[in-house]
Design an enzyme around this catalytic site. Structure first.
Site, PDB file in Angstrom:
ATOM      1  N   GLN A 200     -40.277 -26.409   3.879  1.00 36.99           N
ATOM      2  CA  GLN A 200     -39.658 -25.387   3.222  1.00 36.99           C
ATOM      3  C   GLN A 200     -38.890 -25.791   2.020  1.00 36.99           C
ATOM      4  O   GLN A 200     -38.792 -25.163   1.065  1.00 36.99           O
ATOM      5  CB  GLN A 200     -38.681 -24.599   4.197  1.00 36.99           C
ATOM      6  CG  GLN A 200     -39.294 -24.015   5.497  1.00 36.99           C
ATOM      7  CD  GLN A 200     -39.375 -24.742   6.624  1.00 36.99           C
ATOM      8  OE1 GLN A 200     -39.695 -26.094   6.525  1.00 36.99           O
ATOM      9  NE2 GLN A 200     -39.294 -24.147   7.742  1.00 36.99           N
ATOM     10  N   ASP A 241     -29.217 -19.625  10.919  1.00 31.22           N
ATOM     11  CA  ASP A 241     -29.865 -18.753  11.616  1.00 31.22           C
ATOM     12  C   ASP A 241     -28.999 -17.999  12.518  1.00 31.22           C
ATOM     13  O   ASP A 241     -29.318 -16.993  13.042  1.00 31.22           O
ATOM     14  CB  ASP A 241     -31.146 -19.482  12.276  1.00 31.22           C
ATOM     15  CG  ASP A 241     -32.073 -19.955  11.274  1.00 31.22           C
ATOM     16  OD1 ASP A 241     -31.796 -20.914  10.422  1.00 31.22           O
ATOM     17  OD2 ASP A 241     -33.087 -19.154  10.903  1.00 31.22           O
TER      18      ASP A 241
END
Ligand code: MRU
Length: 351
Positions: A200, A241
């Site tokens: 990512q 997250d």
């Protein structure tokens, strides 16, 4: 191939009763948009990382429920709620760690349960999901401004994974702070880790910073210690997250190592996340760390890099304990240690 360059990347959007998103599995080689009218396809997109990043999957889950409402043949409220509960379960089970997904689904379901009839609920849900997408951008911009004061002229900022426009609806959390710092007139540079196993950092963070003209250097994950030990890093910023009320931060695998090394080198380590990423009820033993398929580790770009039938451990996230964190930047302000009191204060200030 669609190689259209957008001045500001919009990761996920509601258009003509469908969900349009950038297919992030194709980046950085192709900028391709996919369009879904079935919530099952949105669930697959979340599971397969077509869309990823905690805030982006929160809004995608809400859009998934909006599609489920439009797909439902129910004409009375109870039947519609049953259909929505079924869709919610399918969307929820795609990825367990980012709390934003549960938050987005619950926000839509709470509204649906308050509705009086099926057709009213359907239009309320679609409208609410669209509001959530717009709110995400506004929240990121507020967070960016709140965080920009922590960064100085000529700082080199390390980041891990992608907490940018591509992990949100637009602008980003950690990269939003970097954008806002640059917009405030300070000269900054970024060092981005490549973020194995699915890259990512190299595929997404470097792509979007380059796209916006922000000075960025890519390093292998293994060069974090080298970069810090050689004075190349002024500060670190990452997204999250899930953040517990105690300040325990769950983020992309490898974040813990970066934080540990930053502590060793006396480098401030910041986390940027909206209040929707906070889980005020759980303790570390309740949090499920997603384990992903072994092929992400045994190969690179479709090419085998490990022998057949090898055991693999592939956790997608890790936990950084509060003692390694200098501050948590949110749209409501910056929480500083001790986090159990400062996080509570942020929520109280929102009441
Ligand atoms: O597996 P991913 O790509 O969904 O993981 C994303 C991250 O860990 C991000 O850092 C996090 O979601 C914050 S995004 C603003």
């Amino acid at each position: 191939m669609d190689t259209q360059v957008h001045s500001s990347l919009r990761t996920v959007e509601w258009k003509d009763n469908s969900v349009v998103m950038i297919d992030q599995t194709k980046l950085p080689n192709e900028l391709v948009y996919v369009k879904y009218t079935d919530y099952n396809d949105v669930a697959d997109a979340i599971r397969n990382l077509v869309v990823r990043g905690a805030p982006a999957i929160g809004v995608s889950g809400a859009f998934g429920l909006a599609l489920a409402a439009l797909q439902s043949k129910a004409t009375d409220k109870d039947d519609l709620i049953k259909d929505l509960e079924h869709a919610k379960k399918i969307l929820f089970e795609t990825r367990p760690t980012a709390i934003n997904l549960a938050w987005g689904l619950e926000r839509i379901m709470n509204l649906a349960r308050l509705g009086t009839n099926a057709s009213e609920i359907k239009s309320t849900i679609v409208n609410e999901a669209k509001i959530m997408a717009e709110e995400d951008i506004a929240i990121n911009k507020r967070m960016g401004k709140n965080g920009s004061y922590l960064f100085d002229d000529n700082d080199t900022i390390m980041t891990h994974c992608n907490a940018g426009a591509l992990a949100t609806v637009a602008y980003g959390t950690a990269l939003g702070v970097i954008r806002a710092t640059k917009e405030s007139g300070k000269k900054i540079k970024v060092i981005a880790t490549e973020t194995r196993p699915v890259m990512q950092g190299s595929r997404l963070t470097v792509f979007e910073l380059k796209h916006d003209g922000i000075d960025v250097s890519l390093i292998p994950d293994t060069a974090v210690g080298y970069s810090m030990a050689n004075g190349l890093v002024s500060k670190v910023i990452v997204g999250a997250d899930r953040i517990l009320s105690t300040g325990h931060v769950y983020n992309k695998i490898g974040t813990y190592q970066v934080a540990l090394m930053a502590k060793q080198h006396g480098i401030p380590f910041y986390v940027a996340a909206p209040l929707s990423t906070f889980d005020m009820k759980s303790t570390p033993k309740d949090v499920v760390i997603e384990q992903r398929k072994s092929s992400e580790v045994t190969g690179v770009a479709g090419k085998k890099t490990a022998p057949d039938d090898i055991n693999v451990i592939n956790p997608a996230f890790d936990m950084t304990p509060p003692e390694f964190i200098s501050g948590i930047i949110t749209e409501a302000g910056v929480a500083e240690p001790p986090f159990d009191t400062s996080i509570k204060k942020l929520f109280e200030s929102k009441l």
